[in-house]
Design a protein around this motif. Structure first.
Motif, short mmCIF file in Angstrom:
data_model
loop_
_atom_site.label_atom_id
_atom_site.label_comp_id
_atom_site.label_asym_id
_atom_site.label_seq_id
_atom_site.Cartn_x
_atom_site.Cartn_y
_atom_site.Cartn_z
N GLU A 179 0.83 -1.20 0.00
CA GLU A 179 0.00 0.00 0.00
C GLU A 179 0.87 1.25 0.00
O GLU A 179 0.62 2.21 -0.75
CB GLU A 179 -0.92 -0.01 1.21
CG GLU A 179 -1.80 1.23 1.32
CD GLU A 179 -2.61 1.24 2.62
OE1 GLU A 179 -3.42 2.16 2.78
OE2 GLU A 179 -2.41 0.34 3.45
N ALA A 197 1.17 4.16 -2.88
CA ALA A 197 0.95 5.56 -2.53
C ALA A 197 2.18 6.41 -2.87
O ALA A 197 2.06 7.57 -3.30
CB ALA A 197 0.64 5.69 -1.05
N ASN A 245 -11.80 1.06 -0.02
CA ASN A 245 -12.47 1.61 1.17
C ASN A 245 -11.71 1.30 2.44
O ASN A 245 -11.72 2.08 3.40
CB ASN A 245 -13.90 1.04 1.25
CG ASN A 245 -14.79 1.55 0.15
OD1 ASN A 245 -14.63 2.69 -0.29
ND2 ASN A 245 -15.72 0.72 -0.32
N ARG A 286 -8.51 1.01 2.64
CA ARG A 286 -7.19 1.66 2.65
C ARG A 286 -7.33 3.09 2.13
O ARG A 286 -7.11 3.37 0.94
CB ARG A 286 -6.20 0.86 1.80
CG ARG A 286 -6.06 -0.58 2.28
CD ARG A 286 -5.01 -1.35 1.53
NE ARG A 286 -4.99 -2.73 1.97
CZ ARG A 286 -4.36 -3.18 3.06
NH1 ARG A 286 -3.72 -2.32 3.83
NH2 ARG A 286 -4.39 -4.46 3.38
N PRO A 287 -7.72 4.01 2.97
CA PRO A 287 -7.95 5.40 2.53
C PRO A 287 -6.70 6.08 1.98
O PRO A 287 -6.80 7.00 1.18
CB PRO A 287 -8.45 6.09 3.81
CG PRO A 287 -7.97 5.23 4.94
CD PRO A 287 -7.98 3.82 4.41
N LEU A 288 -5.52 5.63 2.41
CA LEU A 288 -4.30 6.23 1.89
C LEU A 288 -4.22 6.07 0.37
O LEU A 288 -3.84 6.98 -0.35
CB LEU A 288 -3.08 5.59 2.56
CG LEU A 288 -1.71 6.10 2.10
CD1 LEU A 288 -1.58 7.60 2.36
CD2 LEU A 288 -0.59 5.33 2.80
N LYS A 338 -6.82 5.60 -1.64
CA LYS A 338 -7.91 6.35 -2.25
C LYS A 338 -7.53 7.82 -2.41
O LYS A 338 -7.70 8.41 -3.48
CB LYS A 338 -9.17 6.20 -1.41
CG LYS A 338 -10.35 6.99 -1.93
CD LYS A 338 -11.64 6.56 -1.24
CE LYS A 338 -11.58 6.81 0.26
NZ LYS A 338 -12.85 6.49 0.92
N TYR A 339 -7.00 8.41 -1.35
CA TYR A 339 -6.69 9.83 -1.39
C TYR A 339 -5.47 10.13 -2.25
O TYR A 339 -5.41 11.15 -2.95
CB TYR A 339 -6.50 10.37 0.02
CG TYR A 339 -7.76 10.28 0.86
CD1 TYR A 339 -8.97 10.71 0.34
CD2 TYR A 339 -7.73 9.76 2.15
CE1 TYR A 339 -10.13 10.64 1.09
CE2 TYR A 339 -8.89 9.68 2.91
CZ TYR A 339 -10.09 10.11 2.38
OH TYR A 339 -11.24 10.03 3.11
N SER A 340 -4.46 9.25 -2.22
CA SER A 340 -3.27 9.49 -3.04
C SER A 340 -3.60 9.34 -4.52
O SER A 340 -3.11 10.11 -5.36
CB SER A 340 -2.14 8.55 -2.64
OG SER A 340 -2.53 7.18 -2.80
N GLY A 348 -6.60 9.81 -5.87
CA GLY A 348 -7.42 10.98 -6.20
C GLY A 348 -6.58 12.22 -6.39
O GLY A 348 -6.80 13.01 -7.33
N GLY A 349 -5.57 12.39 -5.55
CA GLY A 349 -4.69 13.55 -5.69
C GLY A 349 -3.88 13.49 -6.97
O GLY A 349 -3.71 14.49 -7.66
#
Length: 367
Positions: free
Chosen positions: A59, A63, A163, A165-167, A169-171, A173-174
């Motif tokens: 993960e 990221a 869902n 592993r939010p890290l 998802k956000y990376s 998306g960024g």
């Protein structure tokens, strides 16, 4: 076919020799051997499937790749505003290129590369790799089938662990969000000039020649043209004499050349129907901007019998006898004419620049 070469059909429709002895064996389609379904290969577990630490490590790796993509996109954005257009980068053995182009190309390429590698690494290490067979079903699915389809999508999301592993998802998306900014910036910065007067100013303006008329040069020979060189029906691709200074400096060569490109043609003066075209020409010799007023392609196809100029990109057609008015195609305005005269030595010169903007039409224009 003679009598000794007669054949007979087997019961299944396959041809067989008429003698019977040694006849080819025939089979119906129902008797063909069938292969058993070998099934799916056994699933091989990966480290991330069984070891939470390995999954966490994967993960972080994904990221990190998305983070490198974001960093590359930021380099693009900073370079777009900070790097001067005149800076040059030298490649040993390959020559030179604009530093801005090198930085923008590499940064955008790395931004996309790291997104791709991150997605591949995510799929290889964390997403479910078990093969699933989905049987075909009628197009008109029942409510139960639709619910199953929704469940498959939901299960896929769960399998990807996005869902959990939010890290990730956000990376992701960024990275994707920032990656879109260069395209928005490029589109916003290339929608057209804010000042139409900039398109009127080309190297044909006498101010680039100390206020004196500018000689017409052949392109690419870069030699001056005498009126006596231009015979009836001949076509010359022309650049201004002032282009020589641009070649020497090596700055904005393509931009200046594109704006100043001119096509020179000699017609019978009696064929020209517009008085302004006659006044701005010399004994039937006229010069017009070579840049199509549709999207800026080079207009260079001349049909002598009809006196038509054709743009090869989208077939916009201009009539030279009507001051290059549009008679066919998507272009909306005539090609701008360049006024020409003859100097004391018999060379063709332009005493003034274009009076209209050259190139494609924009909404800022009145016509």
């Amino acid at each position: 076919m003679n009598d000794n070469e007669t054949t007979a059909h087997g019961e299944s429709g396959a041809l067989a020799p008429a003698g019977g002895d040694g006849a080819l064996e025939t089979r119906s389609t129902t008797e063909l051997d069938r292969f058993e379904n070998p099934g799916l290969p056994p699933h091989v577990h990966r480290a991330a499937d069984d070891d939470p630490k390995a999954a966490k490590r994967a993960e972080k790796q994904v990221a990190t790749l998305f983070g490198l993509s974001m960093l590359s996109t930021l380099v693009f954005l900073v370079g777009y505003f900070a790097i001067h257009d005149d800076w040059v980068f030298f490649f040993p053995g390959l020559g030179q290129a604009k530093t801005l182009n090198v930085v923008l190309g590499l940064s955008l390429g790395f931004a996309l590369f790291f997104i791709g590698i991150g997605a591949v690494h995510w799929a290889k290490t964390l997403m479910s790799d078990e093969e699933v067979v989905e049987e075909r079903h009628p197009l008109g699915s029942s409510e139960v089938e639709r619910a199953k389809a929704v469940k498959v999508v939901t299960d896929g999301g769960e399998s990807a662990q996005i869902n959990r592993r939010p890290l990730l998802k956000y990376s992701l998306g960024g990275a994707l969000g920032l990656f879109a900014l260069p395209f928005v910036l490029q589109v916003a910065g290339s929608l057209g000039p804010g000042n139409v007067e900039e398109l009127k100013e080309t190297l044909w303006d006498p101010k680039y020649n100390d206020g004196k008329p500018i000689r017409l040069f052949r392109d690419p020979e870069r030699t001056p043209i005498k009126l006596s060189d231009v015979t009836l029906g001949s076509v010359f691709h022309v650049m201004p004499e002032t282009m020589e200074k641009v070649y020497e400096e090596g700055k904005h060569v393509l931009e200046q050349k594109a704006k100043a490109a001119v096509i020179l043609i000699r017609l019978n003066p009696d064929d020209i129907k517009v008085q302004k075209a006659k006044d701005w020409g010399v004994d039937g010799t006229v010069a017009y901007s070579k840049i199509c007023t549709h999207v800026g392609c080079a207009v260079g196809l001349y049909e002598q019998q009809t006196h038509h100029l054709l743009c090869p990109c989208h077939q916009s057609t201009f009539d030279l006898t009507e001051d290059c008015a549009v008679i066919f195609g998507p272009a909306k305005r005539a090609l701008p004419q360049l006024k020409i005269t003859v100097d004391d030595e018999g060379y063709l010169v332009a005493p003034q620049g274009f009076k209209e903007p050259v190139g494609p039409s924009f909404w800022e224009r009145a016509r």
